[in-house]
Design a protein around this motif. Structure first.
Motif, PDB file in Angstrom:
ATOM      1  N   ARG A  11      49.982  26.548  24.942  1.00 31.39           N
ATOM      2  CA  ARG A  11      49.035  25.430  25.026  1.00 31.39           C
ATOM      3  C   ARG A  11      48.167  25.367  23.778  1.00 31.39           C
ATOM      4  O   ARG A  11      47.918  24.285  23.229  1.00 31.39           O
ATOM      5  N   ALA A  46      39.638  28.759  33.209  1.00 33.14           N
ATOM      6  CA  ALA A  46      40.410  29.555  32.250  1.00 33.14           C
ATOM      7  C   ALA A  46      39.844  30.964  32.151  1.00 33.14           C
ATOM      8  O   ALA A  46      40.589  31.949  32.133  1.00 33.14           O
ATOM      9  N   TYR A  94      51.444  31.145  28.603  1.00 33.36           N
ATOM     10  CA  TYR A  94      51.098  29.739  28.820  1.00 33.36           C
ATOM     11  C   TYR A  94      49.940  29.319  27.920  1.00 33.36           C
ATOM     12  O   TYR A  94      49.985  28.245  27.282  1.00 33.36           O
ATOM     13  N   LEU A  95      48.901  30.160  27.846  1.00 32.29           N
ATOM     14  CA  LEU A  95      47.780  29.838  26.973  1.00 32.29           C
ATOM     15  C   LEU A  95      48.219  29.780  25.511  1.00 32.29           C
ATOM     16  O   LEU A  95      47.775  28.904  24.754  1.00 32.29           O
ATOM     17  N   TYR A 126      50.567  33.927  32.256  1.00 34.92           N
ATOM     18  CA  TYR A 126      49.388  33.126  31.945  1.00 34.92           C
ATOM     19  C   TYR A 126      49.037  33.220  30.465  1.00 34.92           C
ATOM     20  O   TYR A 126      48.679  32.220  29.830  1.00 34.92           O
ATOM     21  N   ALA A 150      52.060  38.035  36.453  1.00 34.97           N
ATOM     22  CA  ALA A 150      51.317  36.775  36.466  1.00 34.97           C
ATOM     23  C   ALA A 150      50.399  36.686  35.255  1.00 34.97           C
ATOM     24  O   ALA A 150      50.267  35.621  34.630  1.00 34.97           O
ATOM     25  N   GLY A 151      49.765  37.802  34.905  1.00 33.57           N
ATOM     26  CA  GLY A 151      48.902  37.819  33.729  1.00 33.57           C
ATOM     27  C   GLY A 151      49.666  37.557  32.451  1.00 33.57           C
ATOM     28  O   GLY A 151      49.205  36.811  31.575  1.00 33.57           O
ATOM     29  N   GLY A 165      50.317  39.107  25.802  1.00 31.82           N
ATOM     30  CA  GLY A 165      51.264  38.963  26.903  1.00 31.82           C
ATOM     31  C   GLY A 165      52.430  39.937  26.783  1.00 31.82           C
ATOM     32  O   GLY A 165      52.837  40.566  27.766  1.00 31.82           O
ATOM     33  N   LEU A 203      43.632  37.865  36.195  1.00 40.26           N
ATOM     34  CA  LEU A 203      45.044  38.168  35.938  1.00 40.26           C
ATOM     35  C   LEU A 203      45.225  39.271  34.901  1.00 40.26           C
ATOM     36  O   LEU A 203      46.331  39.467  34.404  1.00 40.26           O
ATOM     37  N   ALA A 240      40.618  32.861  35.487  1.00 46.84           N
ATOM     38  CA  ALA A 240      42.018  33.280  35.560  1.00 46.84           C
ATOM     39  C   ALA A 240      42.301  34.420  34.597  1.00 46.84           C
ATOM     40  O   ALA A 240      43.031  35.364  34.925  1.00 46.84           O
ATOM     41  N   SER A 241      41.724  34.349  33.408  1.00 48.06           N
ATOM     42  CA  SER A 241      41.944  35.402  32.421  1.00 48.06           C
ATOM     43  C   SER A 241      41.464  36.749  32.944  1.00 48.06           C
ATOM     44  O   SER A 241      42.143  37.772  32.787  1.00 48.06           O
TER      45      SER A 241
END
Length: 204
Positions: A87, A116, A83-84, A80, A76-77, A198, A123, A119-120
Motif C-alpha cells: 500500500r 492502522a 499489505y502495508l 499485514y 497474520a502480522g 514481514g 498483530l 492492528a500493527s
C-alpha cells in the motif's frame, strides 16, 4: 514494590527503543501527514499494547511460543506488514507533487491511522510475548494484582507518551525544506522496511 518497578520499567523502556512496525507507522505519519494523523496512530498503538497488558495482568498466557495462537498471530502480522508495504509503495507511485497522506487513499476515512496503529500493535506477536513474559516474572514474585495493574497503567502511559514524543520530534523534522517534496521516497523506504519486517516475522 520499588525493587520490582525499576527493573520492569527499565526493561519496558528499553523495548520501546527497539524500532519496529509501530515506529515506522508513526514516523511515516509524522513526516507526511502532521500531528493529528500521528496522534491517531499513537493512540492505536498504545491501545493495542494495552490489550496485551490487560491479558497479561489477568493471567491469560494466550501467546505462547510455538502455540497455535502464536503462529496465527505471526502469520497474520506478516501478511499485514506485506499489505502495508504494498500500500505504501502504491501510494508513492500515485503521489503527485510529493505530498502523500498516511496510508494513501485509505487515510481518507476518519480513524484510519488509529486502526492502522491498533492492528500493527495487535498483530505483532513480540508484543504479546514481551508482556506475558514480563508479567509472568511479576506473578512468580507474588506481586499483587493491583500492583501489576498499576505497572500496566504505567506502561500504557509510557508507550503513548514516548510515541507522541517521537511523532512531535519527527514532525519538526518534516517541516524542514524538501522533506515533503521527497514524500514518495519516504513512502518507498517505509514500504521496503515493512516488507523486510514481514519477512523477519516469518523467518524468526
Amino acid at each position: 514494590m520499588l525493587d520490582s518497578f525499576i527493573p520492569v520499567a527499565g526493561a519496558h523502556f528499553l523495548a520501546l527503543l527497539s524500532p519496529g512496525p509501530d515506529f515506522i507507522l508513526i514516523a511515516r505519519g509524522a513526516l507526511l501527514s502532521g500531528w493529528r494523523a500521528s496522534v491517531r496512530v499513537c493512540l492505536g498503538v498504545a491501545l493495542g499494547n494495552a490489550v496485551f497488558i490487560a491479558l497479561a495482568v489477568g493471567g491469560f498466557a494466550l501467546i505462547a511460543p510455538g502455540g497455535l495462537l502464536f503462529r496465527a498471530v505471526r502469520w497474520a502480522g506478516a501478511v499485514y506488514l506485506f499489505y502495508l508495504g504494498v500500500r505504501f509503495w502504491r501510494a508513492a507511485s500515485a503521489a503527485r507533487g510529493g505530498v502523500v497522506g498516511v496510508g494513501g487513499a485509505a487515510n481518507a476515512a476518519p480513524g484510519a491511522g488509529f486502526l492502522a496503529g491498533l492492528a500493527s500493535a495487535l498483530l505483532n506477536p513480540k508484543n504479546g510475548l514481551f508482556y506475558m513474559s514480563l508479567f509472568s516474572v511479576l506473578a512468580a514474585r507474588a506481586t499483587p494484582t493491583g500492583v501489576q495493574a498499576l505497572y500496566g497503567l504505567w506502561m500504557f502511559t509510557v508507550v503513548l507518551g514516548w510515541d507522541l514524543l517521537v511523532a512531535r520530534l519527527l514532525i519538526a523534522r518534516g517541516r524542514a525544506p524538501g522533506v515533503l517534496r521527497h514524500g514518495p521516497w519516504v513512502e518507498r523506504v517505509a514500504a521496503v522496511l515493512m516488507v523486510a519486517l514481514g519477512m523477519g516475522v516469518l523467518l524468526a
